[in-house]
Design a protein around this motif. Sequence first.
Motif, PDB file in Angstrom:
ATOM      1  N   LEU A 123      55.459 -23.195   4.973  1.00  0.00           N
ATOM      2  CA  LEU A 123      54.973 -23.475   5.972  1.00  0.00           C
ATOM      3  C   LEU A 123      55.675 -22.530   7.060  1.00  0.00           C
ATOM      4  CD1 LEU A 123      53.126 -25.252   7.719  1.00  0.00           C
ATOM      5  CD2 LEU A 123      55.024 -27.032   7.996  1.00  0.00           C
ATOM      6  N   ALA A 124      54.707 -21.656   7.963  1.00  0.00           N
ATOM      7  CA  ALA A 124      55.307 -20.864   8.886  1.00  0.00           C
ATOM      8  C   ALA A 124      54.512 -20.818   9.949  1.00  0.00           C
ATOM      9  CB  ALA A 124      55.450 -19.660   8.091  1.00  0.00           C
ATOM     10  N   GLN A 125      54.542 -21.902  10.752  1.00  0.00           N
ATOM     11  CA  GLN A 125      53.801 -22.071  11.898  1.00  0.00           C
ATOM     12  C   GLN A 125      54.077 -20.983  13.298  1.00  0.00           C
ATOM     13  OE1 GLN A 125      51.634 -25.829  12.696  1.00  0.00           O
ATOM     14  NE2 GLN A 125      53.713 -26.515  12.407  1.00  0.00           N
ATOM     15  N   ASP A 126      55.498 -20.774  13.294  1.00  0.00           N
ATOM     16  CA  ASP A 126      56.028 -19.890  13.954  1.00  0.00           C
ATOM     17  C   ASP A 126      55.425 -18.369  14.157  1.00  0.00           C
ATOM     18  OD1 ASP A 126      57.400 -21.903  15.200  1.00  0.00           O
ATOM     19  OD2 ASP A 126      59.419 -21.234  14.070  1.00  0.00           O
ATOM     20  N   THR A 127      55.316 -17.962  12.994  1.00  0.00           N
ATOM     21  CA  THR A 127      54.357 -16.796  12.785  1.00  0.00           C
ATOM     22  C   THR A 127      53.059 -16.770  12.372  1.00  0.00           C
ATOM     23  OG1 THR A 127      55.222 -16.733  10.465  1.00  0.00           O
ATOM     24  CG2 THR A 127      56.386 -15.559  11.912  1.00  0.00           C
ATOM     25  N   TRP A 128      52.368 -17.786  12.973  1.00  0.00           N
ATOM     26  CA  TRP A 128      50.831 -18.099  12.992  1.00  0.00           C
ATOM     27  C   TRP A 128      50.149 -16.774  13.468  1.00  0.00           C
ATOM     28  CZ3 TRP A 128      46.502 -17.620  15.940  1.00  0.00           C
ATOM     29  CH2 TRP A 128      45.373 -18.179  15.470  1.00  0.00           C
ATOM     30  N   PRO A 129      48.977 -16.350  12.813  1.00  0.00           N
ATOM     31  CA  PRO A 129      48.241 -16.614  11.695  1.00  0.00           C
ATOM     32  C   PRO A 129      48.547 -16.298  10.260  1.00  0.00           C
ATOM     33  CG  PRO A 129      47.071 -14.952  12.864  1.00  0.00           C
ATOM     34  CD  PRO A 129      48.513 -15.020  13.596  1.00  0.00           C
ATOM     35  N   ASN A 130      49.788 -15.477  10.379  1.00  0.00           N
ATOM     36  CA  ASN A 130      50.280 -15.024   9.070  1.00  0.00           C
ATOM     37  C   ASN A 130      49.465 -14.241   8.035  1.00  0.00           C
ATOM     38  OD1 ASN A 130      53.046 -16.379   8.715  1.00  0.00           O
ATOM     39  ND2 ASN A 130      51.734 -18.265   9.148  1.00  0.00           N
ATOM     40  N   GLY A 131      48.771 -13.368   8.967  1.00  0.00           N
ATOM     41  CA  GLY A 131      47.818 -12.224   8.310  1.00  0.00           C
ATOM     42  C   GLY A 131      46.523 -12.935   7.835  1.00  0.00           C
ATOM     43  N   THR A 132      46.291 -14.073   8.235  1.00  0.00           N
ATOM     44  CA  THR A 132      44.869 -14.507   7.918  1.00  0.00           C
ATOM     45  C   THR A 132      43.979 -14.500   8.917  1.00  0.00           C
ATOM     46  OG1 THR A 132      46.023 -16.288   6.598  1.00  0.00           O
ATOM     47  CG2 THR A 132      43.713 -16.719   7.390  1.00  0.00           C
ATOM     48  N   THR A 133      42.834 -13.952   8.533  1.00  0.00           N
ATOM     49  CA  THR A 133      41.743 -13.764   9.636  1.00  0.00           C
ATOM     50  C   THR A 133      40.764 -14.963   9.873  1.00  0.00           C
ATOM     51  OG1 THR A 133      39.934 -12.846   8.179  1.00  0.00           O
ATOM     52  CG2 THR A 133      41.831 -11.335   9.216  1.00  0.00           C
ATOM     53  N   GLU A 134      40.311 -15.035  10.948  1.00  0.00           N
ATOM     54  CA  GLU A 134      39.390 -16.276  11.209  1.00  0.00           C
ATOM     55  C   GLU A 134      38.081 -16.003  10.410  1.00  0.00           C
ATOM     56  OE1 GLU A 134      37.140 -18.441  15.153  1.00  0.00           O
ATOM     57  OE2 GLU A 134      37.438 -16.194  15.167  1.00  0.00           O
ATOM     58  N   GLU A 135      37.652 -14.788  10.224  1.00  0.00           N
ATOM     59  CA  GLU A 135      36.556 -14.533   9.401  1.00  0.00           C
ATOM     60  C   GLU A 135      36.634 -15.219   7.803  1.00  0.00           C
ATOM     61  OE1 GLU A 135      38.054 -12.434  11.266  1.00  0.00           O
ATOM     62  OE2 GLU A 135      36.270 -12.330  13.073  1.00  0.00           O
ATOM     63  N   SER A 136      37.730 -14.791   7.435  1.00  0.00           N
ATOM     64  CA  SER A 136      38.211 -15.235   6.175  1.00  0.00           C
ATOM     65  C   SER A 136      37.983 -16.718   5.927  1.00  0.00           C
ATOM     66  CB  SER A 136      39.518 -14.718   5.481  1.00  0.00           C
ATOM     67  OG  SER A 136      40.636 -15.530   6.184  1.00  0.00           O
ATOM     68  N   LEU A 137      38.412 -17.519   6.777  1.00  0.00           N
ATOM     69  CA  LEU A 137      38.338 -18.899   6.709  1.00  0.00           C
ATOM     70  C   LEU A 137      36.925 -19.470   6.704  1.00  0.00           C
ATOM     71  CD1 LEU A 137      41.089 -19.690   9.352  1.00  0.00           C
ATOM     72  CD2 LEU A 137      41.367 -19.834   7.000  1.00  0.00           C
ATOM     73  N   PHE A 138      36.026 -18.807   7.519  1.00  0.00           N
ATOM     74  CA  PHE A 138      34.670 -19.149   7.307  1.00  0.00           C
ATOM     75  C   PHE A 138      34.128 -18.692   6.065  1.00  0.00           C
ATOM     76  CE2 PHE A 138      35.112 -19.468  12.016  1.00  0.00           C
ATOM     77  CZ  PHE A 138      34.487 -20.812  12.409  1.00  0.00           C
ATOM     78  N   ARG A 139      34.511 -17.527   5.669  1.00  0.00           N
ATOM     79  CA  ARG A 139      33.882 -17.243   4.237  1.00  0.00           C
ATOM     80  C   ARG A 139      34.239 -18.173   3.151  1.00  0.00           C
ATOM     81  NH1 ARG A 139      35.503 -11.872   5.952  1.00  0.00           N
ATOM     82  NH2 ARG A 139      37.432 -12.007   4.598  1.00  0.00           N
ATOM     83  N   SER A 140      35.177 -18.537   3.298  1.00  0.00           N
ATOM     84  CA  SER A 140      35.666 -19.548   2.149  1.00  0.00           C
ATOM     85  C   SER A 140      34.865 -20.833   2.327  1.00  0.00           C
ATOM     86  CB  SER A 140      37.143 -20.041   2.125  1.00  0.00           C
ATOM     87  OG  SER A 140      38.254 -18.876   2.049  1.00  0.00           O
ATOM     88  N   PHE A 141      34.482 -21.204   3.418  1.00  0.00           N
ATOM     89  CA  PHE A 141      33.824 -22.486   3.489  1.00  0.00           C
ATOM     90  C   PHE A 141      32.410 -22.286   3.080  1.00  0.00           C
ATOM     91  CE2 PHE A 141      30.675 -24.871   6.042  1.00  0.00           C
ATOM     92  CZ  PHE A 141      30.749 -26.004   5.735  1.00  0.00           C
ATOM     93  N   TYR A 142      31.773 -20.763   3.546  1.00  0.00           N
ATOM     94  CA  TYR A 142      30.336 -20.696   3.023  1.00  0.00           C
ATOM     95  C   TYR A 142      30.264 -20.644   1.547  1.00  0.00           C
ATOM     96  CZ  TYR A 142      30.029 -19.531   8.168  1.00  0.00           C
ATOM     97  OH  TYR A 142      29.830 -19.335   9.466  1.00  0.00           O
ATOM     98  N   ARG A 143      31.229 -20.011   1.003  1.00  0.00           N
ATOM     99  CA  ARG A 143      31.063 -19.696  -0.501  1.00  0.00           C
ATOM    100  C   ARG A 143      31.338 -21.185  -1.144  1.00  0.00           C
ATOM    101  NH1 ARG A 143      34.649 -15.218  -0.049  1.00  0.00           N
ATOM    102  NH2 ARG A 143      36.624 -16.599  -0.033  1.00  0.00           N
ATOM    103  N   PHE A 144      32.067 -22.123  -0.780  1.00  0.00           N
ATOM    104  CA  PHE A 144      32.050 -23.572  -1.173  1.00  0.00           C
ATOM    105  C   PHE A 144      30.831 -24.040  -1.000  1.00  0.00           C
ATOM    106  CE2 PHE A 144      32.858 -27.755  -0.499  1.00  0.00           C
ATOM    107  CZ  PHE A 144      33.225 -28.361  -1.890  1.00  0.00           C
ATOM    108  N   ALA A 145      30.341 -24.096   0.232  1.00  0.00           N
ATOM    109  CA  ALA A 145      29.080 -25.025   0.618  1.00  0.00           C
ATOM    110  C   ALA A 145      27.740 -24.291   0.053  1.00  0.00           C
ATOM    111  CB  ALA A 145      29.019 -25.230   2.262  1.00  0.00           C
ATOM    112  N   GLY A 146      28.023 -23.108  -0.218  1.00  0.00           N
ATOM    113  CA  GLY A 146      26.784 -22.291  -0.678  1.00  0.00           C
ATOM    114  C   GLY A 146      25.592 -21.937   0.488  1.00  0.00           C
TER     115      GLY A 146
END
Length: 338
Positions: A123-146
């Motif tokens: 866990l590293a909230q002080d360094t949010w977003p730790n290299g994670t893009t907003e777009e990647s989060l949506f892509r993960s959901f889209y792949r799962f939900a089809g």
Amino acid sequence: MDRRTLLATSGGALATAAVVPQAHALPGARAERSGGRDVVRFNVISDIQGDLRDFGRALDDIAAINPRSAGLAVAGDITPRGYDFEYAQVRAELGRHPHPRDLAWAIGNHEFYVPKWRDPDTLAQDTWPNGTTEESLFRSFYRFAGRGTVHAETSFGSVPVLTLGTERYAHYHNAKLWDEVWLSDAQFAWLEDRLRYWSRRRRPVMVVTHHPLPNTVSGTRNKLYASDYLQADRLLNLLGRHPDVFLFSGHTHWDLDLSDWVVRRVVPGTANLSGFTVVNTGAIQTGYRDDGKGGEVAVEGSFNQGLQVEVHRDSVVIKARDFGRRAWLKQITVPLAR
């Protein structure tokens, strides 16, 4: 660290998913006859958040009580944090149990918690977003939900089901915000169009979203859930025009045994004096109640709750279920305006 993140981390590091087995869906849905009328039955759950054991128990109980369920809606917080391997774990658990063939997934705030972590074990909230893009989060959901959008329409039997969700994770856009929900003009226009379409056809519409609207079901008069939507009035104004809309929301985890688990919400200025129906979905993982001090407290003991919905020609019956105890908690019948 907020309460939802604490839930995700309380069990330590999460294991990587195994190979996904072949899913075994329940027999195809069909409308049942009751008193000479067609009845469509489906189920709604929310807030799995890594509690895969209780998720499996819920699926098994649904298969026992509703073996021809027309569908299963999951009102967000599918995963603890939104990692691809966590989505894979949900898919694997789904494949190990009988389940409805038709599924409707809504996105929740926990689907956006990867940026709080340097890696799945740190866990590293002080360094949010730790290299994670907003777009990647949506892509993960889209792949799962089809699918390629947050909002979507499906049907459970003959019943239209609309899923809604945020199109931004607010903290990427405003450092003072975190989990607040933002809907685009396009999503609002789509929702208005679909509600109008089904209203003209005199059909009840099931709307599934993760976050609750203010001053509706259990917990929504609590300060913790007073500001979940950045455009709450606009959404209420739209839903409030239609007496046969049923809004299912999760996020609070508040106990379905509470008296305000289902309410009618009247929105001034909509000319619909009977309001629309709002339903709390309970939660698979951990339950909460008001602590009497403006906050909340966990329900003691095991907790695993959800809903069964029965759509009749002239009414909708909503039943609250304790999946762990395999017991009905309560039910309510809502007459249809059509």
